[in-house]
Enzyme design. Sequence first.
Site, PDB file in Angstrom:
ATOM      1  N   PHE A 113      40.562  44.920  37.793  1.00 22.00           N
ATOM      2  CA  PHE A 113      40.004  46.219  37.437  1.00 22.00           C
ATOM      3  C   PHE A 113      38.754  46.451  38.294  1.00 22.00           C
ATOM      4  O   PHE A 113      37.929  45.543  38.430  1.00 22.00           O
ATOM      5  CB  PHE A 113      39.652  46.207  35.953  1.00 22.00           C
ATOM      6  CG  PHE A 113      39.298  47.553  35.400  1.00 22.00           C
ATOM      7  CD1 PHE A 113      40.276  48.487  35.105  1.00 22.00           C
ATOM      8  CD2 PHE A 113      37.969  47.883  35.153  1.00 22.00           C
ATOM      9  CE1 PHE A 113      39.945  49.717  34.580  1.00 22.00           C
ATOM     10  CE2 PHE A 113      37.636  49.123  34.623  1.00 22.00           C
ATOM     11  CZ  PHE A 113      38.623  50.049  34.339  1.00 22.00           C
ATOM     12  N   ASP A 184      39.366  37.400  32.775  1.00 18.91           N
ATOM     13  CA  ASP A 184      39.161  38.633  32.026  1.00 18.91           C
ATOM     14  C   ASP A 184      40.420  38.890  31.201  1.00 18.91           C
ATOM     15  O   ASP A 184      41.523  39.014  31.754  1.00 18.91           O
ATOM     16  CB  ASP A 184      38.884  39.791  32.996  1.00 18.91           C
ATOM     17  CG  ASP A 184      38.437  41.041  32.258  1.00 18.91           C
ATOM     18  OD1 ASP A 184      38.901  41.257  31.125  1.00 18.91           O
ATOM     19  OD2 ASP A 184      37.630  41.796  32.827  1.00 18.91           O
ATOM     20  N   TYR A 209      38.089  47.257  22.334  1.00 18.68           N
ATOM     21  CA  TYR A 209      38.531  48.629  22.021  1.00 18.68           C
ATOM     22  C   TYR A 209      39.957  48.906  22.492  1.00 18.68           C
ATOM     23  O   TYR A 209      40.494  49.955  22.198  1.00 18.68           O
ATOM     24  CB  TYR A 209      37.565  49.671  22.610  1.00 18.68           C
ATOM     25  CG  TYR A 209      37.277  49.497  24.083  1.00 18.68           C
ATOM     26  CD1 TYR A 209      38.177  49.952  25.048  1.00 18.68           C
ATOM     27  CD2 TYR A 209      36.111  48.873  24.511  1.00 18.68           C
ATOM     28  CE1 TYR A 209      37.918  49.775  26.393  1.00 18.68           C
ATOM     29  CE2 TYR A 209      35.838  48.702  25.860  1.00 18.68           C
ATOM     30  CZ  TYR A 209      36.741  49.150  26.801  1.00 18.68           C
ATOM     31  OH  TYR A 209      36.484  48.969  28.129  1.00 18.68           O
ATOM     32  N   LYS A 210      40.558  47.974  23.243  1.00 18.93           N
ATOM     33  CA  LYS A 210      41.935  48.195  23.704  1.00 18.93           C
ATOM     34  C   LYS A 210      42.892  47.691  22.612  1.00 18.93           C
ATOM     35  O   LYS A 210      42.969  48.290  21.557  1.00 18.93           O
ATOM     36  CB  LYS A 210      42.138  47.510  25.056  1.00 18.93           C
ATOM     37  CG  LYS A 210      41.348  48.226  26.169  1.00 18.93           C
ATOM     38  CD  LYS A 210      41.377  47.530  27.503  1.00 18.93           C
ATOM     39  CE  LYS A 210      40.569  48.341  28.526  1.00 18.93           C
ATOM     40  NZ  LYS A 210      40.136  47.574  29.680  1.00 18.93           N
ATOM     41  N   ARG A 356      51.622  54.916  32.822  1.00 18.75           N
ATOM     42  CA  ARG A 356      51.480  53.641  32.114  1.00 18.75           C
ATOM     43  C   ARG A 356      51.704  53.843  30.612  1.00 18.75           C
ATOM     44  O   ARG A 356      51.177  54.796  30.039  1.00 18.75           O
ATOM     45  CB  ARG A 356      50.059  53.141  32.384  1.00 18.75           C
ATOM     46  CG  ARG A 356      49.760  51.764  31.923  1.00 18.75           C
ATOM     47  CD  ARG A 356      48.401  51.336  32.428  1.00 18.75           C
ATOM     48  NE  ARG A 356      47.311  52.064  31.737  1.00 18.75           N
ATOM     49  CZ  ARG A 356      46.073  51.614  31.632  1.00 18.75           C
ATOM     50  NH1 ARG A 356      45.742  50.455  32.168  1.00 18.75           N
ATOM     51  NH2 ARG A 356      45.153  52.315  31.007  1.00 18.75           N
TER      52      ARG A 356
HETATM   53  C1  LIG Z   1      38.932  48.096  30.439  1.00 19.46           C
HETATM   54  C2  LIG Z   1      38.413  47.123  31.422  1.00 19.46           C
HETATM   55  C3  LIG Z   1      37.046  47.086  31.763  1.00 19.46           C
HETATM   56  C4  LIG Z   1      36.081  48.091  31.209  1.00 19.46           C
HETATM   57  O1  LIG Z   1      34.789  47.577  31.131  1.00 19.46           O
HETATM   58  P1  LIG Z   1      33.721  48.259  30.176  1.00 19.46           P
HETATM   59  O2  LIG Z   1      32.438  47.678  30.594  1.00 19.46           O
HETATM   60  O3  LIG Z   1      34.104  47.932  28.765  1.00 19.46           O
HETATM   61  O4  LIG Z   1      33.779  49.731  30.399  1.00 19.46           O
HETATM   62  C5  LIG Z   1      36.619  46.102  32.642  1.00 19.46           C
HETATM   63  N1  LIG Z   1      37.484  45.196  33.156  1.00 19.46           N
HETATM   64  C6  LIG Z   1      38.797  45.220  32.860  1.00 19.46           C
HETATM   65  C7  LIG Z   1      39.716  44.195  33.442  1.00 19.46           C
HETATM   66  C8  LIG Z   1      39.304  46.194  32.004  1.00 19.46           C
HETATM   67  O5  LIG Z   1      40.602  46.236  31.733  1.00 19.46           O
END
Ligand SMILES: *Cc1c(COP(=O)(O)O)cnc(C)c1O
Length: 397
Positions: A113, A184, A209-210, A356
């Site tokens: 990400f 992660d 939150y996911k 998705r």
């Molecule tokens: C959703 C996601 C994020 C988002 O990070 P936030 O700091 O919570 O906005 C970061 N890394 C990955 C791999 C994600 O899927």
Amino acid sequence: MTDFAATKAMFEIPEGVLYLDGNSLGPLPRAAQGRVARMLSDEWGKMLITGWNKAGWMAMPMALGDRVGKLIGAEPGQVVLGDTLSIKVYQALAATLDMNPDRRVVLSDSGNFPSDLYMAEGLLRSLGRGHELRVVDPDAVEEAINDEIAVLMLTEVDYRTGRLHDMAELTRRAHDAGVMTVWDLAHTAGAVPVDVSGAGADFAVGCTYKYLNGGPGAPAFIYVAPRHAERAVPALSGWLGHDAPFAFEQSYRPGQGIERMRVGTPPIIQLTALETALDIWDMADMQDVRAASIALCEMFIAEIEASCPMLTLASPREAARRGSQVSFRFEHGYAAMQALIARGVIGDFRAPDIMRFGFTPLYIDADDVRAAVAIIRDVMQNRLWDRAEYKTRAAVT
Ligand SMILES: *Cc1c(COP(=O)(O)O)cnc(C)c1O
């Protein structure tokens, strides 16, 4: 066996909505409304500052951390909640770089990400010690592990395609080459069974939150393997990660174990909402969730491929190599997704051409998938997406 009808009944899903986006933002646990309202009126409203002790607010990041830990294979006292995932990535990477001071390369992949890569870039720049961020193709990670690498930093499930890395195998390879690991779990926690301790992960981070359904802005989590917990040096040395925050000493001393990964004041309203989601997770077995998720994904892929030849599968075909989402490529994916959302099928779009769909057995069942497929088929076969109103991009896709 997990009673998925019972878990489904505990979520608020609006009438007419087929929610295939729990991989981005989980839905509202019904109990959150009353629990948060009571927290506001009875705790914040009446206790004011005494709530930190009386209502146990200060203990929540650790207490709920233990409950998240259960879902990722961690023992109590190894996970703490707080901040956002981007911050936790920074903390974990900084700590691991310190533990491998003679090496200069952070290895990641192009399926990571962007925020993880951006945080790494910023950290390496401010360290100013000549580190390099090396980003390779997801399939090339294994062969890129060598004795130049300080840290392997990967997201286990690719946010675009859903491709699942082999965490145990890559961690083993990394350790053989003297490489630290940061995993992660943003798209793994609550999606597939994870065993951070069995895999030997050094650090792991993720968000709530996911798939975990903690609500927009719910805090992130960080896991530190117990063998590192007393020697990890926090780069973000905030007062709540101090050994004695209320001694108000002049200088920072790291707290005990995982507590040192805390930074500042925890988000109590969000943690209260998250607690109601974790109550639902207590009713679920991750192996059941995985089996149900695979069944839903397989059915979705088969039915879409049989009826929508214009969509190309972007996710691994083999279930064992996939997380809990299915992605298809389509040139007009943005407009197509808008047309689906207008008809109640909520997925999302990821540039440049990915549609998705997330599958979350806690509240999505086979009837929902069949209903969603019927709508997708109609939109695709009849080009219902081909309208100007579906082509204007909103700020959040
Ligand atoms: C959703 C996601 C994020 C988002 O990070 P936030 O700091 O919570 O906005 C970061 N890394 C990955 C791999 C994600 O899927």
